[in-house]
Design an enzyme around this catalytic site. Structure first.
Site, PDB file in Angstrom:
ATOM      1  N   HIS A  71       0.828  -1.201   0.000  1.00 40.66           N
ATOM      2  CA  HIS A  71       0.000   0.000   0.000  1.00 40.66           C
ATOM      3  C   HIS A  71       0.867   1.258   0.000  1.00 40.66           C
ATOM      4  CE1 HIS A  71      -3.938  -2.054   1.573  1.00 40.66           C
ATOM      5  NE2 HIS A  71      -3.504  -2.545   0.420  1.00 40.66           N
ATOM      6  N   GLU A  73       0.822   3.989   1.726  1.00 42.38           N
ATOM      7  CA  GLU A  73       1.320   4.490   3.013  1.00 42.38           C
ATOM      8  C   GLU A  73       2.548   3.702   3.456  1.00 42.38           C
ATOM      9  OE1 GLU A  73      -1.752   3.555   2.097  1.00 42.38           O
ATOM     10  OE2 GLU A  73      -3.265   4.261   3.520  1.00 42.38           O
ATOM     11  N   CYS A  99      -6.343   1.904   5.387  1.00 41.14           N
ATOM     12  CA  CYS A  99      -6.859   0.623   5.887  1.00 41.14           C
ATOM     13  C   CYS A  99      -6.285   0.393   7.296  1.00 41.14           C
ATOM     14  CB  CYS A  99      -6.485  -0.519   4.935  1.00 41.14           C
ATOM     15  SG  CYS A  99      -4.748  -0.988   4.979  1.00 41.14           S
ATOM     16  N   CYS A 102      -2.395  -0.289   7.471  1.00 39.09           N
ATOM     17  CA  CYS A 102      -1.610   0.936   7.270  1.00 39.09           C
ATOM     18  C   CYS A 102      -1.772   1.871   8.460  1.00 39.09           C
ATOM     19  CB  CYS A 102      -2.018   1.627   5.974  1.00 39.09           C
ATOM     20  SG  CYS A 102      -1.443   0.760   4.506  1.00 39.09           S
TER      21      CYS A 102
HETATM   22 ZN    ZN Z   1      -3.423   0.161   3.499  1.00 41.32          ZN
END
Ligand code: ZN
Ligand code: ZN
Length: 159
Positions: A71, A73, A99, A102
């Protein structure tokens, strides 16, 4: 009279541009880590370097989620780790609300504020974690005039 873009919109516009490099079209996510109004790291949703891209070979689905990419992040934090840059007392500007995974990593990495653009099924566990840990989150808007100013600049260059 031209208006200068405010800091929050300046960083969020960059996250939105960075998201265009994402390699999984289920979510084009981009982020920038900002300390004292300086960008210290950037990331987008993408495969491990050298591994195939969803856009080329299809998604890697587990329980209805694509799990191939790192992801955005995480990639921003990893970039700082590789470069030996501390993420303490840093804000993130990220195109989509994080999410849970993260969110945990961001809090643990010392991120002090979450700035996001799109609501993204905002995860109740992520929201609870941010609240419990005293990490504020704010949805940032971008005034159309700054997008239009940029579009006009590009048009001027073409003509
Ligand atoms: Zn994430
Ligand atoms: Zn994918």
């Amino acid at each position: 009279m031209r208006k200068r873009i405010p800091w929050k919109q300046y960083f969020m516009m960059q996250a939105l541009v960075i998201a265009q490099r994402s390699t999984c079209d289920r979510a084009l996510v981009g982020s920038v880590l900002v300390k004292k109004n300086r960008i210290i790291g950037t990331g987008y949703n993408g495969s491990v370097t050298g591994q195939p891209h969803c856009d080329d070979v299809g998604h890697q689905l587990v329980d209805g989620h694509c799990v191939r990419t790192i992801h955005s992040e995480m990639n921003s934090l990893i970039q700082c780790a590789r470069n030996g840059v501390s993420t303490d007392d840093t804000e993130i500007y990220v195109t989509h609300f994080p999410c849970y995974n993260c969110a945990k990593a961001l809090v643990q990495a010392g991120i002090k504020k979450i700035n996001y653009y799109f609501d993204y099924n905002d995860n109740p566990l992520a929201i609870k974690l941010f609240k419990d840990c005293g990490v504020p989150y704010e949805q940032i808007n971008i005034d159309r005039e700054y997008v239009e100013q940029l579009a006009h600049k590009l048009e001027d260059a073409e003509n």
